[in-house]
Design a protein around this motif. Sequence first.
Motif, PDB file in Angstrom:
ATOM      1  N   ARG A  94      -0.227   3.609  -6.957  1.00  0.00           N
ATOM      2  CA  ARG A  94       0.988   3.351  -6.191  1.00  0.00           C
ATOM      3  C   ARG A  94       0.824   3.800  -4.738  1.00  0.00           C
ATOM      4  O   ARG A  94       1.299   3.150  -3.811  1.00  0.00           O
ATOM      5  N   SER A  95       0.130   4.922  -4.554  1.00  0.00           N
ATOM      6  CA  SER A  95      -0.094   5.414  -3.197  1.00  0.00           C
ATOM      7  C   SER A  95      -0.935   4.434  -2.382  1.00  0.00           C
ATOM      8  O   SER A  95      -0.751   4.304  -1.165  1.00  0.00           O
ATOM      9  N   ASP A  96      -1.876   3.743  -3.051  1.00  0.00           N
ATOM     10  CA  ASP A  96      -2.686   2.743  -2.362  1.00  0.00           C
ATOM     11  C   ASP A  96      -1.823   1.571  -1.903  1.00  0.00           C
ATOM     12  O   ASP A  96      -2.001   1.041  -0.808  1.00  0.00           O
ATOM     13  N   VAL A  97      -0.904   1.165  -2.773  1.00  0.00           N
ATOM     14  CA  VAL A  97      -0.003   0.062  -2.444  1.00  0.00           C
ATOM     15  C   VAL A  97       0.882   0.439  -1.262  1.00  0.00           C
ATOM     16  O   VAL A  97       1.046  -0.337  -0.311  1.00  0.00           O
ATOM     17  N   ASN A  98       1.439   1.647  -1.312  1.00  0.00           N
ATOM     18  CA  ASN A  98       2.304   2.108  -0.225  1.00  0.00           C
ATOM     19  C   ASN A  98       1.543   2.168   1.100  1.00  0.00           C
ATOM     20  O   ASN A  98       2.059   1.781   2.154  1.00  0.00           O
ATOM     21  N   ALA A  99       0.321   2.650   1.037  1.00  0.00           N
ATOM     22  CA  ALA A  99      -0.488   2.761   2.251  1.00  0.00           C
ATOM     23  C   ALA A  99      -0.778   1.382   2.846  1.00  0.00           C
ATOM     24  O   ALA A  99      -0.735   1.199   4.069  1.00  0.00           O
ATOM     25  N   LEU A 130       1.061  -1.346   2.422  1.00  0.00           N
ATOM     26  CA  LEU A 130       2.316  -1.889   2.946  1.00  0.00           C
ATOM     27  C   LEU A 130       2.606  -1.336   4.342  1.00  0.00           C
ATOM     28  O   LEU A 130       3.035  -2.069   5.237  1.00  0.00           O
ATOM     29  N   VAL A 131       2.376  -0.046   4.523  1.00  0.00           N
ATOM     30  CA  VAL A 131       2.589   0.575   5.829  1.00  0.00           C
ATOM     31  C   VAL A 131       1.659  -0.055   6.865  1.00  0.00           C
ATOM     32  O   VAL A 131       2.074  -0.371   7.995  1.00  0.00           O
ATOM     33  N   LYS A 132       0.422  -0.261   6.491  1.00  0.00           N
ATOM     34  CA  LYS A 132      -0.563  -0.836   7.404  1.00  0.00           C
ATOM     35  C   LYS A 132      -0.196  -2.267   7.780  1.00  0.00           C
ATOM     36  O   LYS A 132      -0.227  -2.640   8.962  1.00  0.00           O
ATOM     37  N   VAL A 133       0.153  -3.079   6.776  1.00  0.00           N
ATOM     38  CA  VAL A 133       0.509  -4.476   7.025  1.00  0.00           C
ATOM     39  C   VAL A 133       1.765  -4.564   7.886  1.00  0.00           C
ATOM     40  O   VAL A 133       1.863  -5.381   8.810  1.00  0.00           O
ATOM     41  N   ARG A 134       2.744  -3.711   7.585  1.00  0.00           N
ATOM     42  CA  ARG A 134       3.986  -3.719   8.367  1.00  0.00           C
ATOM     43  C   ARG A 134       3.714  -3.357   9.818  1.00  0.00           C
ATOM     44  O   ARG A 134       4.251  -3.992  10.744  1.00  0.00           O
ATOM     45  N   ALA A 135       2.875  -2.359  10.034  1.00  0.00           N
ATOM     46  CA  ALA A 135       2.544  -1.944  11.394  1.00  0.00           C
ATOM     47  C   ALA A 135       1.847  -3.070  12.151  1.00  0.00           C
ATOM     48  O   ALA A 135       2.123  -3.314  13.334  1.00  0.00           O
ATOM     49  N   GLN A 136       0.943  -3.774  11.466  1.00  0.00           N
ATOM     50  CA  GLN A 136       0.248  -4.888  12.099  1.00  0.00           C
ATOM     51  C   GLN A 136       1.216  -6.006  12.446  1.00  0.00           C
ATOM     52  O   GLN A 136       1.120  -6.623  13.510  1.00  0.00           O
ATOM     53  N   ALA A 137       2.159  -6.278  11.529  1.00  0.00           N
ATOM     54  CA  ALA A 137       3.140  -7.339  11.761  1.00  0.00           C
ATOM     55  C   ALA A 137       4.043  -7.009  12.942  1.00  0.00           C
ATOM     56  O   ALA A 137       4.351  -7.864  13.770  1.00  0.00           O
ATOM     57  N   ILE A 138       4.457  -5.746  13.020  1.00  0.00           N
ATOM     58  CA  ILE A 138       5.316  -5.313  14.130  1.00  0.00           C
ATOM     59  C   ILE A 138       4.589  -5.475  15.455  1.00  0.00           C
ATOM     60  O   ILE A 138       5.154  -5.956  16.446  1.00  0.00           O
TER      61      ILE A 138
END
Length: 205
Positions: free
Chosen positions: A166-171, A173-181
């Motif tokens: 789950r921690s891998d998934v969360n990490a 998601l954070v990375k993808v969101r930051a890239q999208a922003i």
Amino acid sequence: MEATTTAVEHDAKRDTITDKAIAKLKAEPGKRLEWADTVVPQLRLRVSDKGAKHWSVIYRVSGAGDGGKKGPMRRMSLGDYPRVTIAKARDAARDALDVAEKGFNPAVQRKTEAIARNERTFEAVAERFIDEYAKEEQKEWKSTKAYLDTYVVPHWRGRPVDEIKRSDVNALLVKVRAQAIERARERAKKAGKPRTDERHELSGL
């Protein structure tokens, strides 16, 4: 034409395979050397005339021959030296010999395990998800596939799904969101409309 194999002459009671000894092994043109280990006698190191060094183990499967006897002599590759160290080669040889002693062919077992691992990799599971679920349930399944292929599969390619936490998934998601922003902000900047509100930044995916 296959190279002629010559056994390395050495004192079986004293000489063991070492990194220093391996460095001195050289095969004549058109020939290759083979050194039988003294710690695990069935372990072999072959040295080609080009300098390539490769591990293998010879074994016989219990019960595979006539009348329940051991089967014919077989050879299984264990990988190249020095990528596979002496210690790892010996461990792999012991494991293979243990499997053969129990009546199973270690080469066949390794291939079966490799197929099973490949079926559990993230990209294999993602492909089945698209074929068996997304295409049947989602009108925009191509977008789902594009997201996976772009943002997720490259990150987890070759990784068994049961090792993804789950921690891998969360990490991720954070990375993808930051890239999208960041992409959204760059587009807004180029358009002359700087954005400070992040509520809709994920539209940049």
